[in-house]
Design an enzyme around this catalytic site. Sequence first.
Site, PDB file in Angstrom:
ATOM      1  N   THR A  41       0.725  -1.272  -0.059  1.00  0.00           N
ATOM      2  CA  THR A  41      -0.157   0.003  -0.007  1.00  0.00           C
ATOM      3  C   THR A  41       0.990   1.364  -0.231  1.00  0.00           C
ATOM      4  O   THR A  41       0.489   2.300   0.500  1.00  0.00           O
ATOM      5  CB  THR A  41      -0.949   0.162   1.078  1.00  0.00           C
ATOM      6  N   HIS A  78      -7.953   4.785   0.651  1.00  0.00           N
ATOM      7  CA  HIS A  78      -7.355   3.909  -0.457  1.00  0.00           C
ATOM      8  C   HIS A  78      -6.763   2.840  -0.145  1.00  0.00           C
ATOM      9  O   HIS A  78      -7.271   1.541  -0.783  1.00  0.00           O
ATOM     10  CB  HIS A  78      -5.913   4.911  -0.918  1.00  0.00           C
ATOM     11  N   ASP A  79      -5.862   2.599   0.718  1.00  0.00           N
ATOM     12  CA  ASP A  79      -5.079   1.337   0.824  1.00  0.00           C
ATOM     13  C   ASP A  79      -6.213   0.265   1.602  1.00  0.00           C
ATOM     14  O   ASP A  79      -5.835  -1.018   1.303  1.00  0.00           O
ATOM     15  CB  ASP A  79      -4.148   1.656   2.136  1.00  0.00           C
TER      16      ASP A  79
HETATM   17  O1  RIB Z   1      -2.208   7.570  -3.871  1.00  0.00           O
HETATM   18  C1  RIB Z   1      -2.900   7.104  -2.620  1.00  0.00           C
HETATM   19  C2  RIB Z   1      -1.685   6.270  -2.066  1.00  0.00           C
HETATM   20  O2  RIB Z   1      -0.558   7.124  -1.694  1.00  0.00           O
HETATM   21  C3  RIB Z   1      -1.857   5.570  -0.696  1.00  0.00           C
HETATM   22  O3  RIB Z   1      -1.400   4.464  -0.484  1.00  0.00           O
HETATM   23  C4  RIB Z   1      -1.617   6.751   0.422  1.00  0.00           C
HETATM   24  O4  RIB Z   1      -1.412   6.061   1.493  1.00  0.00           O
HETATM   25  C5  RIB Z   1      -0.406   7.213  -0.308  1.00  0.00           C
HETATM   26  O5  RIB Z   1       0.652   6.386   0.129  1.00  0.00           O
HETATM   27 CA    CA Z   2       0.037   4.040   1.722  1.00  0.00          CA
END
Ligand code: RIB
Ligand code: CA
Length: 323
Positions: free
Chosen positions: A120, A235-236
């Site tokens: 991630t 996101h992750d």
């Molecule tokens: O673009 C989003 C990603 O970038 C996610 O993993 C956030 O944690 C950053 O690392």
């Molecule tokens: Ca991340």
Amino acid sequence: MKKVILDCDPGHDDAFAIMLAVQHLDVLGITTIGGNCILENVTKNALKVLEVLDRTDIPVYPGHSCPMTVPLVTAPQFHGETGLDGPVLPEPTVKPRNKHAVDFIVETVMNTDDVTLIATGPLTNIAAAINREPRIVDRVTEISIMGGSVTFGNWTPTAEFNIYVDPEAAYRVFNSGIHVKMSGINLTRQCCLTAEHVKKFREIGTKTANLAADLTEFFIDTTIKSASLSGANMHDACAIAWLIDSSLIKAAAMHIDIELKGELTRGMTVCDYRHLRGADPEIDLCREPQMDFRGEKPNAEAALELDFPGFMELLYKTLKNYN
Ligand code: RIB
Ligand code: CA
């Protein structure tokens, strides 16, 4: 339970990934990578989150502090100077393990069957592990990443942050032969948490739910200020949820490669979904390309649609199971 190694750069949304993974997957170890913040901070942040979850039994291995060929780019405008600004957390009582993340990844995969990798953050550790021991490619089940995009970028008009930070590493991973499940920005933008979710986290009333509330509150504020979005994209957590419950994500098989040279497109995940043009999304999304397909054989599945209510149901249930 799936055996996994989670490589991350906590990071507010990485923290949610840890919360989901630790409860629903067999996390053999967490490895950290410079990305949202410098390596020392993201490593400390991973330890802090595990401490709140009462899971200091899970080992944390620091990895690379910078990308393979370019200087590190961080994201303080989203995650703050510590990488996990917002919540006030005590210094971790547990230290990271005295072994490099790449050594841990290689040793674990070579000695444990059916390991799934999760990434991630930037893919530097994963690429380094493949370079160190190419045989891991045939031993890992697959890799689920948050990164890239089937459509627009976020760090640039065409590139998403995790891929943009280390495109050479991403190129190595996507061309390694490991099957990639890609939760790109096109998908994670559908995972948008707002003040309404913060309120529900607070109603749960546990220390973990309060951490989730504090993280989300801060991330909403920085995301609105820095990206003019309507809430915080977790996101992750999407890359984890996909492994926990595959019904939460609709995806399509396609070939994905990484642009390394383009002035405007460096770090772009170039997704070839020409075989899907005109396809009936209800039926054909995961079909194998037809024989007339001119592109290369698919090396990945790209997430296209998120069942956001189903995702939130999983997240609330998970938070209620922590102290
Ligand atoms: O673009 C989003 C990603 O970038 C996610 O993993 C956030 O944690 C950053 O690392
Ligand atoms: Ca991340």
